[in-house]
Write a protein that holds these residues in place. Structure first.
Motif, PDB file in Angstrom:
ATOM      1  N   ALA A 226       0.394  -0.678   0.018  1.00 39.08           N
ATOM      2  CA  ALA A 226       0.042   0.039  -0.309  1.00 39.08           C
ATOM      3  C   ALA A 226       0.963   0.987  -0.088  1.00 39.08           C
ATOM      4  N   SER A 227       2.493   0.774   0.467  1.00 41.40           N
ATOM      5  CA  SER A 227       3.144   2.231   0.090  1.00 41.40           C
ATOM      6  C   SER A 227       4.104   2.768  -0.975  1.00 41.40           C
ATOM      7  N   GLU A 228       4.261   4.020  -1.636  1.00 42.18           N
ATOM      8  CA  GLU A 228       5.338   4.243  -1.894  1.00 42.18           C
ATOM      9  C   GLU A 228       6.304   3.955  -1.880  1.00 42.18           C
ATOM     10  N   LYS A 229       6.930   4.588  -0.634  1.00 46.36           N
ATOM     11  CA  LYS A 229       8.150   4.200   0.041  1.00 46.36           C
ATOM     12  C   LYS A 229       7.875   3.069   0.942  1.00 46.36           C
ATOM     13  N   VAL A 230       8.897   2.274   1.431  1.00 48.27           N
ATOM     14  CA  VAL A 230       9.255   1.574   2.726  1.00 48.27           C
ATOM     15  C   VAL A 230      10.068   1.655   3.613  1.00 48.27           C
ATOM     16  N   VAL A 231      10.229   1.876   4.800  1.00 47.40           N
ATOM     17  CA  VAL A 231      11.342   2.372   5.401  1.00 47.40           C
ATOM     18  C   VAL A 231      11.183   1.762   6.863  1.00 47.40           C
ATOM     19  N   SER A 232      12.364   0.524   6.870  1.00 47.61           N
ATOM     20  CA  SER A 232      12.390  -0.098   8.098  1.00 47.61           C
ATOM     21  C   SER A 232      13.860   0.236   9.230  1.00 47.61           C
ATOM     22  N   MET A 233      13.432   0.429  10.365  1.00 46.54           N
ATOM     23  CA  MET A 233      13.640   0.588  11.599  1.00 46.54           C
ATOM     24  C   MET A 233      14.441  -0.135  12.486  1.00 46.54           C
TER      25      MET A 233
ATOM     26  N   LEU B 112      14.757  -7.873   0.456  1.00 40.90           N
ATOM     27  CA  LEU B 112      15.432  -6.688   0.789  1.00 40.90           C
ATOM     28  C   LEU B 112      15.603  -5.906  -0.889  1.00 40.90           C
ATOM     29  N   SER B 113      14.793  -6.367  -1.672  1.00 40.18           N
ATOM     30  CA  SER B 113      14.409  -5.276  -2.769  1.00 40.18           C
ATOM     31  C   SER B 113      13.175  -4.624  -3.118  1.00 40.18           C
ATOM     32  N   GLN B 114      12.198  -4.965  -2.022  1.00 42.10           N
ATOM     33  CA  GLN B 114      11.020  -3.951  -1.975  1.00 42.10           C
ATOM     34  C   GLN B 114      11.360  -2.912  -0.927  1.00 42.10           C
ATOM     35  N   LEU B 115      12.557  -3.246   0.398  1.00 39.44           N
ATOM     36  CA  LEU B 115      12.485  -2.074   1.233  1.00 39.44           C
ATOM     37  C   LEU B 115      13.155  -0.886   0.522  1.00 39.44           C
ATOM     38  N   ASP B 116      13.073   0.036   0.804  1.00 38.09           N
ATOM     39  CA  ASP B 116      13.323   1.380   0.100  1.00 38.09           C
ATOM     40  C   ASP B 116      14.970   2.350   1.487  1.00 38.09           C
ATOM     41  N   THR B 117      15.035   1.803   2.240  1.00 38.93           N
ATOM     42  CA  THR B 117      15.384   2.735   3.560  1.00 38.93           C
ATOM     43  C   THR B 117      15.985   1.810   4.652  1.00 38.93           C
ATOM     44  N   ILE B 118      16.771   1.463   5.027  1.00 34.15           N
ATOM     45  CA  ILE B 118      16.416   0.744   6.626  1.00 34.15           C
ATOM     46  C   ILE B 118      17.911   2.369   7.898  1.00 34.15           C
ATOM     47  N   VAL B 119      17.286   1.534   9.013  1.00 35.90           N
ATOM     48  CA  VAL B 119      17.905   2.852   9.366  1.00 35.90           C
ATOM     49  C   VAL B 119      17.756   1.988  11.097  1.00 35.90           C
TER      50      VAL B 119
ATOM     51  N   LEU C 150      23.853   2.203  13.773  1.00 35.27           N
ATOM     52  CA  LEU C 150      24.913   2.564  13.379  1.00 35.27           C
ATOM     53  C   LEU C 150      25.263   3.379  12.045  1.00 35.27           C
ATOM     54  N   ASP C 151      26.113   3.490  11.940  1.00 34.22           N
ATOM     55  CA  ASP C 151      27.171   4.962  10.826  1.00 34.22           C
ATOM     56  C   ASP C 151      27.061   3.858   9.508  1.00 34.22           C
ATOM     57  N   PRO C 152      25.999   5.044   8.634  1.00 39.69           N
ATOM     58  CA  PRO C 152      25.812   4.032   7.464  1.00 39.69           C
ATOM     59  C   PRO C 152      27.175   2.907   6.946  1.00 39.69           C
ATOM     60  N   GLN C 153      27.616   3.946   7.145  1.00 41.01           N
ATOM     61  CA  GLN C 153      29.490   2.787   6.243  1.00 41.01           C
ATOM     62  C   GLN C 153      29.904   1.847   7.442  1.00 41.01           C
ATOM     63  N   ASP C 154      29.276   1.549   7.999  1.00 34.56           N
ATOM     64  CA  ASP C 154      29.969   0.171   9.565  1.00 34.56           C
ATOM     65  C   ASP C 154      29.854  -0.141   8.456  1.00 34.56           C
ATOM     66  N   PRO C 155      31.038  -1.611   8.821  1.00 36.48           N
ATOM     67  CA  PRO C 155      30.748  -2.451   7.490  1.00 36.48           C
ATOM     68  C   PRO C 155      30.163  -4.017   7.622  1.00 36.48           C
ATOM     69  N   LEU C 156      29.656  -4.118   8.622  1.00 32.85           N
ATOM     70  CA  LEU C 156      28.579  -4.294   8.993  1.00 32.85           C
ATOM     71  C   LEU C 156      26.955  -5.024   7.959  1.00 32.85           C
ATOM     72  N   LEU C 157      27.082  -3.240   7.279  1.00 34.10           N
ATOM     73  CA  LEU C 157      26.100  -3.199   6.902  1.00 34.10           C
ATOM     74  C   LEU C 157      25.971  -2.554   5.815  1.00 34.10           C
ATOM     75  N   GLU C 158      27.773  -3.088   5.022  1.00 31.81           N
ATOM     76  CA  GLU C 158      28.280  -2.959   3.303  1.00 31.81           C
ATOM     77  C   GLU C 158      27.450  -4.279   2.622  1.00 31.81           C
ATOM     78  N   ASP C 159      26.796  -5.259   2.940  1.00 32.60           N
ATOM     79  CA  ASP C 159      25.823  -5.775   2.165  1.00 32.60           C
ATOM     80  C   ASP C 159      25.139  -5.486   1.577  1.00 32.60           C
TER      81      ASP C 159
ATOM     82  N   SER D  30      23.746  -4.563  -2.140  1.00 27.42           N
ATOM     83  CA  SER D  30      22.166  -4.912  -2.450  1.00 27.42           C
ATOM     84  C   SER D  30      21.313  -3.875  -2.889  1.00 27.42           C
ATOM     85  N   GLY D  31      21.667  -2.439  -2.713  1.00 27.91           N
ATOM     86  CA  GLY D  31      20.728  -1.376  -3.157  1.00 27.91           C
ATOM     87  C   GLY D  31      19.793  -0.690  -2.145  1.00 27.91           C
ATOM     88  N   VAL D  32      19.823  -1.648  -0.889  1.00 30.31           N
ATOM     89  CA  VAL D  32      19.007  -0.091  -0.375  1.00 30.31           C
ATOM     90  C   VAL D  32      19.295   0.458   0.439  1.00 30.31           C
ATOM     91  N   PHE D  33      19.116   1.625   0.531  1.00 29.66           N
ATOM     92  CA  PHE D  33      19.644   3.090   0.945  1.00 29.66           C
ATOM     93  C   PHE D  33      20.027   3.279   2.216  1.00 29.66           C
TER      94      PHE D  33
END
Length: 249
Positions: free
Chosen positions: A197-204, A221-228, A231-240, A244-247
């Motif tokens: 139902a949503s144009e943009k999907v954010v998961s926190m 993951l392809s259905q998510l626009d943003t994850i929050v 951690l710092d966005p550049q943290d190695p845990l978030l590299e993959d 994958s293309g998610v912001f």
């Protein structure tokens, strides 16, 4: 393995990962799922954990006052949701799932924000009812008492008719291969409807949810626009996840 040893293993795993899954415990201990369920039931009766569909989570003492919601790691969750406040705009139609991170988010929504917010979470609806400029729509249905959210076809039918600009969706678990997964089947179905139902999907979610899985799929993951996360966005845990293309915020 003796029962006491099993219980110690389960509680250690729960302390490390904040949750346990029946199927995973059965594999790790080479036991039947029925045996694990009996162990979880016994630990639940002693208030050492809270049994939920498909596994168990940490036990949180509930206040006698239903308007007073205990939130674990609230400072960490404030760090997460403060980042997501930048995604809010006047005039948006928003859907919010349940969960303590979204509850903290609801508390911090600026008082001058003018928006329409749908939610099936009773605690979040109670919080937003104090917001002066939010048009609040609480989606009724069968109440899942432990999480204080409504579930079932009544909720799905309402959500499926919403044309939302953005949804903020909690996560029990997330991984590169499995995407978002949930402990409970009924909640996973409602969250799927939110996404559609949503144009943009954010998961926190907190970073301890990364690279874990629960029994019921919500979305890739392809259905998510943003994850929050905190951690710092550049943290190695978030590299993959970045690859994958998610912001990553």
């Amino acid at each position: 393995m003796l029962k006491a040893e099993r219980h110690k293993f389960i509680m250690t795993k729960l302390l490390e990962e904040q949750k346990v899954v029946t199927t995973d415990l059965a594999l790790a201990l080479d036991l039947s799922e029925d045996t694990i369920r009996r162990d979880l039931n016994e630990l639940d009766s002693k208030k050492l954990l809270e049994k939920v569909y498909g596994g168990a989570i940490k036990f949180v003492e509930k206040s006698a006052d239903v308007f007073q919601i205990a939130i674990n790691a609230e400072d960490e969750k404030k760090k997460i949701v403060t980042k997501a406040l930048s995604l809010l705009r006047d005039g948006q139609v928003i859907i919010m799932s349940g969960g303590s991170t979204n509850l903290v988010f609801a508390k911090l929504i600026p008082s001058d924000l003018k928006a329409t917010i749908y939610t099936y979470s009773l605690p979040i609806a109670m919080q937003l009812s104090q917001h002066p400029n939010v048009d609040l729509i609480f989606i009724g249905g069968k109440m899942q008492k432990n999480a204080m959210v409504t579930i079932g076809m009544d909720v799905i039918q309402v959500v499926s008719k919403i044309k939302a600009d953005i949804c903020f969706i909690g996560a029990s678990s997330i991984s590169i291969k499995q995407g978002l997964t949930e402990v409970g089947y009924e909640v996973s179905i409602v969250k799927k409807a939110m996404i559609e139902a949503s144009e943009k999907v954010v998961s926190m979610f907190s970073s301890n949810k990364l690279n874990t899985k629960m029994p019921h799929g919500v979305c890739d993951l392809s259905q998510l626009d943003t994850i929050v996360t905190e951690l710092d966005p550049q943290d190695p845990l978030l590299e993959d996840y970045r690859k994958s293309g998610v912001f990553v915020l």
